[in-house]
Write an enzyme that holds these catalytic residues in place. Structure first.
Site, PDB file in Angstrom:
ATOM      1  CG  ASP A  23      -2.049   0.990   1.128  1.00 21.28           C
ATOM      2  OD1 ASP A  23      -2.386   1.389  -0.006  1.00 21.28           O
ATOM      3  OD2 ASP A  23      -2.598   1.379   2.175  1.00 21.28           O
ATOM      4  N   GLY A  26      -0.200   5.555  -4.322  1.00 19.59           N
ATOM      5  CA  GLY A  26      -0.830   6.825  -4.669  1.00 19.59           C
ATOM      6  C   GLY A  26      -0.187   7.987  -3.912  1.00 19.59           C
ATOM      7  NE  ARG A  36      -4.826   6.681  -6.861  1.00 20.92           N
ATOM      8  CZ  ARG A  36      -4.584   6.465  -5.565  1.00 20.92           C
ATOM      9  NH1 ARG A  36      -4.349   7.468  -4.754  1.00 20.92           N
ATOM     10  NH2 ARG A  36      -4.603   5.243  -5.076  1.00 20.92           N
ATOM     11  CG  HIS A  40      -0.800   2.304  -9.316  1.00 19.11           C
ATOM     12  ND1 HIS A  40      -0.934   1.913  -7.994  1.00 19.11           N
ATOM     13  CD2 HIS A  40      -1.930   3.011  -9.604  1.00 19.11           C
ATOM     14  CE1 HIS A  40      -2.084   2.361  -7.517  1.00 19.11           C
ATOM     15  NE2 HIS A  40      -2.700   3.032  -8.466  1.00 19.11           N
ATOM     16  CG  LEU A 134       9.283 -17.181  -3.375  1.00 17.13           C
ATOM     17  CD1 LEU A 134       9.448 -17.231  -1.861  1.00 17.13           C
ATOM     18  CD2 LEU A 134       9.591 -15.763  -3.883  1.00 17.13           C
TER      19      LEU A 134
HETATM   20  C1  IPE Z   1      -5.381  -2.690   0.138  1.00 21.09           C
HETATM   21  O1  IPE Z   1      -5.065  -1.354  -0.068  1.00 21.09           O
HETATM   22  C2  IPE Z   1      -5.373  -3.448  -1.142  1.00 21.09           C
HETATM   23  C3  IPE Z   1      -4.099  -3.527  -1.840  1.00 21.09           C
HETATM   24  C4  IPE Z   1      -2.968  -3.005  -1.488  1.00 21.09           C
HETATM   25  C5  IPE Z   1      -4.118  -4.289  -3.042  1.00 21.09           C
HETATM   26  P1  IPE Z   1      -6.203  -0.235  -0.191  1.00 21.09           P
HETATM   27  O2  IPE Z   1      -5.506   1.049  -0.368  1.00 21.09           O
HETATM   28  O3  IPE Z   1      -7.204  -0.633  -1.201  1.00 21.09           O
HETATM   29  O4  IPE Z   1      -6.890  -0.333   1.247  1.00 21.09           O
HETATM   30  P2  IPE Z   1      -7.814   0.698   2.021  1.00 21.09           P
HETATM   31  O5  IPE Z   1      -8.877   1.133   1.072  1.00 21.09           O
HETATM   32  O6  IPE Z   1      -6.952   1.850   2.435  1.00 21.09           O
HETATM   33  O7  IPE Z   1      -8.323  -0.066   3.206  1.00 21.09           O
HETATM   34  C1  IPE Z   2      -1.705   0.259  -3.306  1.00 25.57           C
HETATM   35  O1  IPE Z   2      -1.504   1.620  -3.339  1.00 25.57           O
HETATM   36  C2  IPE Z   2      -1.988  -0.312  -4.667  1.00 25.57           C
HETATM   37  C3  IPE Z   2      -3.373  -0.782  -4.838  1.00 25.57           C
HETATM   38  C4  IPE Z   2      -4.306  -0.762  -3.929  1.00 25.57           C
HETATM   39  C5  IPE Z   2      -3.705  -1.305  -6.134  1.00 25.57           C
HETATM   40  P1  IPE Z   2      -2.709   2.660  -3.292  1.00 25.57           P
HETATM   41  O2  IPE Z   2      -3.163   2.925  -4.681  1.00 25.57           O
HETATM   42  O3  IPE Z   2      -3.786   2.188  -2.369  1.00 25.57           O
HETATM   43  O4  IPE Z   2      -1.975   3.936  -2.693  1.00 25.57           O
HETATM   44  P2  IPE Z   2      -2.510   4.948  -1.609  1.00 25.57           P
HETATM   45  O5  IPE Z   2      -2.987   4.146  -0.434  1.00 25.57           O
HETATM   46  O6  IPE Z   2      -3.620   5.711  -2.256  1.00 25.57           O
HETATM   47  O7  IPE Z   2      -1.336   5.802  -1.287  1.00 25.57           O
HETATM   48 MG    MG Z   3      -4.118   2.445  -0.397  1.00 27.38          MG
END
Ligand code: IPE
Ligand code: IPE
Ligand code: MG
Length: 253
Positions: A23, A26, A36, A40, A134
């Site tokens: 996580d 973004g 964003r 990714h 792995l």
């Molecule tokens: C969890 O992250 C899912 C992944 C990293 C794939 P999110 O960013 O979607 O989670 P929430 O919405 O903050 O709980």
């Molecule tokens: C995790 O990063 C990737 C996915 C959930 C696909 P985020 O996209 O949730 O990034 P933040 O949490 O907005 O920073």
């Molecule tokens: Mg996130």
């Protein structure tokens, strides 16, 4: 105490199975005034480092949360970028994973993925299925509740077909139907990006997993950060409901 090149303590217990919520992509992009998808892409590059660090450390299985059941609620453009990235990363990395004896599997609701992505996943799984290194599992369109519901449905089908007595349904029976049932449950869970929640990841499988949270954003999570998480894991005392070893000796009945 001996310390290896990556900074981990030699002889420390290594988690057999590591599960990661990747996580913070973004926010990583926003900190750089970028859209964003820039985050990714950086996140996809960080995956390779995590896979290599786990492989070198002797971890048997690594499960990465790439896209949740709830991530379908994101704007269509972001979903498209993520699916495209998934496809291109598969195309770019599959041969390399195979050369490194890595077995790749995807868990999640494939019916929601585009057919061409489903095909690429199936091809990569077929190519690497006999590899002995792995176990790399990618959770995409995955939700822990979805997983448990699928397991319940599979058992219900057996009952309806007359092949199973409902009274035989216990934790073992359900656990055998859940994703990754052939692997040990995760020993170490890592969530980057600062949130302290599970976000519908492996709900069943994480029952006794050690939970590690770090504020480091996923694109910045490098081998040194992975070793920090593993060192933290090595310092945990796992009890599984029992009393500590030191308190369980004879004479304390
Ligand atoms: C969890 O992250 C899912 C992944 C990293 C794939 P999110 O960013 O979607 O989670 P929430 O919405 O903050 O709980
Ligand atoms: C995790 O990063 C990737 C996915 C959930 C696909 P985020 O996209 O949730 O990034 P933040 O949490 O907005 O920073
Ligand atoms: Mg996130």
């Amino acid at each position: 105490m001996t310390v290896d090149k990556q900074g981990s303590q030699a002889g420390a217990p290594v988690p057999r199975h590591v599960a990661i919520i990747m996580d913070g992509n973004g926010r990583w992009a926003r900190a750089r005034n970028q859209p964003r998808h820039y985050g990714h892409r950086a996140g996809a590059r960080a995956v390779r480092e995590a896979v290599e660090a786990c492989g070198r450390a002797g971890v048997e299985a690594l499960t990465l949360f790439a896209f949740s059941s709830e991530n379908w609620r994101r704007p269509a453009t972001e979903v498209r970028v993520l699916m495209e990235l998934f496809l291109r990363t598969l195309d770019r990395e599959t041969d390399r994973l195979h050369e490194n004896d890595i077995r790749l599997r995807m868990i999640g609701d494939r019916s929601r993925l585009e057919p061409r992505l489903r095909e690429r996943i199936a091809t990569a799984e077929r190519l690497t299925r006999d590899n002995r290194g792995l176990h790399l599992n990618v959770a995409a369109s995955y939700g822990g509740r979805w997983d448990i519901a699928c397991a319940a449905r599979a058992l219900a089908r057996e009952v309806a077909a007359g092949d199973r007595d409902p009274e035989s349904i216990d934790e073992t029976a359900l656990g055998e139907q859940i994703s990754l049932a052939d692997l040990p449950a995760p020993d170490l869970f890592v969530r980057t990006g600062g949130e302290r929640r599970i976000s519908n990841f492996l709900l069943w499988q994480l029952a006794y997993t050690e939970l590690y949270f770090t504020d480091v954003l996923w694109p910045d999570f490098d081998a040194a950060e992975m070793h920090r998480a593993m060192d933290w894991y090595a310092s945990r005392q796992r009890r599984f409901g029992r009393v500590p070893d030191a308190d369980s000796g004879a004479g304390h009945a």
